[in-house]
Design a protein around this motif. Sequence first.
Motif, PDB file in Angstrom:
ATOM      1  N   ILE A  96      15.972  35.491  65.515  1.00 47.54           N
ATOM      2  CA  ILE A  96      17.109  36.309  65.081  1.00 47.54           C
ATOM      3  C   ILE A  96      18.425  35.566  65.332  1.00 47.54           C
ATOM      4  N   SER A  97      18.542  34.948  66.518  1.00 48.27           N
ATOM      5  CA  SER A  97      19.763  34.195  66.838  1.00 48.27           C
ATOM      6  C   SER A  97      19.960  33.020  65.881  1.00 48.27           C
TER       7      SER A  97
ATOM      8  N   ALA B  57      26.068  32.191  59.716  1.00 47.54           N
ATOM      9  CA  ALA B  57      27.469  31.922  60.035  1.00 47.54           C
ATOM     10  C   ALA B  57      27.874  30.526  59.573  1.00 47.54           C
ATOM     11  N   ALA B  58      26.977  29.551  59.786  1.00 44.35           N
ATOM     12  CA  ALA B  58      27.268  28.179  59.350  1.00 44.35           C
ATOM     13  C   ALA B  58      27.368  28.103  57.832  1.00 44.35           C
ATOM     14  N   TYR B  59      26.461  28.803  57.145  1.00 43.07           N
ATOM     15  CA  TYR B  59      26.480  28.813  55.683  1.00 43.07           C
ATOM     16  C   TYR B  59      27.781  29.429  55.170  1.00 43.07           C
ATOM     17  N   MET B  60      28.179  30.549  55.791  1.00 37.64           N
ATOM     18  CA  MET B  60      29.422  31.201  55.377  1.00 37.64           C
ATOM     19  C   MET B  60      30.619  30.290  55.637  1.00 37.64           C
ATOM     20  N   TYR B  61      30.598  29.565  56.764  1.00 32.45           N
ATOM     21  CA  TYR B  61      31.696  28.648  57.073  1.00 32.45           C
ATOM     22  C   TYR B  61      31.754  27.519  56.052  1.00 32.45           C
ATOM     23  N   LEU B  62      30.586  26.895  55.778  1.00 31.38           N
ATOM     24  CA  LEU B  62      30.550  25.784  54.827  1.00 31.38           C
ATOM     25  C   LEU B  62      30.945  26.237  53.427  1.00 31.38           C
ATOM     26  N   ALA B  63      30.445  27.422  53.019  1.00 33.75           N
ATOM     27  CA  ALA B  63      30.782  27.932  51.695  1.00 33.75           C
ATOM     28  C   ALA B  63      32.272  28.229  51.607  1.00 33.75           C
TER      29      ALA B  63
ATOM     30  N   VAL C  80      23.049  32.258  63.387  1.00 35.83           N
ATOM     31  CA  VAL C  80      23.795  30.998  63.427  1.00 35.83           C
ATOM     32  C   VAL C  80      23.799  30.323  62.057  1.00 35.83           C
ATOM     33  N   ILE C  81      22.619  30.299  61.402  1.00 34.36           N
ATOM     34  CA  ILE C  81      22.527  29.673  60.078  1.00 34.36           C
ATOM     35  C   ILE C  81      23.406  30.413  59.078  1.00 34.36           C
TER      36      ILE C  81
END
Length: 371
Positions: free
Chosen positions: A28-29, A36-42, A33-34
């Motif tokens: 779940i964590s 959040a990282a995807y949203m940041y990169l996008a 994290v993935i």
Amino acid sequence: MNKSSQSSLLYQSQRGLTIIELLVAMTISLVIVIAAAYMYLASRESQRAIDRSSSSRETSAYVMQMLGREIMNAGFYPAIALPIPPDATQRGMYDTYPPLPAEPRVVTDWQNPLTGWPPTAFQTGIFGCDGGKLDVQSSTCPAVDNTLADTIVINYFTSDTPAMERTTGRRFDCTGSDAGGDPSNAERKKNSGGAPPGTPHTATANNIPPQLPIFVSNRFSLSSIKMSVDQQDVNSKSLVCSGNGQSPHGVADATAYQPIISGLEDLQFSYGVYSTDATLVPGRYYTASEVGALPSVVINGLTLSAWQRVTAVRVCVLSRTAGGNTRIADKTSAPRTYLDCSDTAKNQPTGDTITRSVEVFGLRNNLKQYY
């Protein structure tokens, strides 16, 4: 409570996560994290796309403003005396482009028919070449290549001093070179010599105006270049300029056209020509080749060529983003299109975005009539 029950309760209170519970929690964590990282990169990629698109639009706006200012100077000649109304031969001698030579000719006259000066490209305030650059050695246009950008030639005169150019004025050409270096200005730029100075003058002082306005010519086109974007080489095109101070007429110069600003795709000009004295409104817009093929027309008793009758210039600039990934939301089934300078719809290139800007500029020094 017996000892066995107490031990059981103590064991249960100290028991941690099982291996399965730990794996579920880690999964779940990791998903969070993935995500959040995807949203940041996008978000970062979207912002970069917005920045590149905005920069491309700013580039076209800057180019358009610069060309507009230059075009509105075309054909300017500083009036140093009023025309003589009773004498038709004096019309335009002092207040229009180009200045007429005296009869007999004097050394300070700009035109010199005996040497064929000026060539066609400089006989009017505005001139152009279709699909190619003006040759600075011969002052002629090349054969038309429709895959290349056009060239516009903008001519005017100035009485500015070299010292004035440090703060204001138009004495220096678009490359930053003093237009006084053009051979046609050799005598006109002189403004001192002797006590009192002789006429014509024999020397030059940088802090006072020339004895007669000097000729300035700027030519704008595009050249292919390579630029670095995110540490990668990207093919692009740059607005380039050649001026008569840096590259005088008749002088070969392999680096005549200097880059000004990159990120362009195409640059096309068309010219509005009027044909009657009833109005100065252009009948239609022509390419440079078409203008050159138009016949001369008698206007108010004067025979005017088509280039002399240009009162407006239509400028089309195509800017292109550099670095790609500016259309991340495109659908494969519905490719985006743009209009090129000939009003033809074309598909946007992969990754990049091409934006068209079109403006019409009036030649204020041609928007006049004799009465």
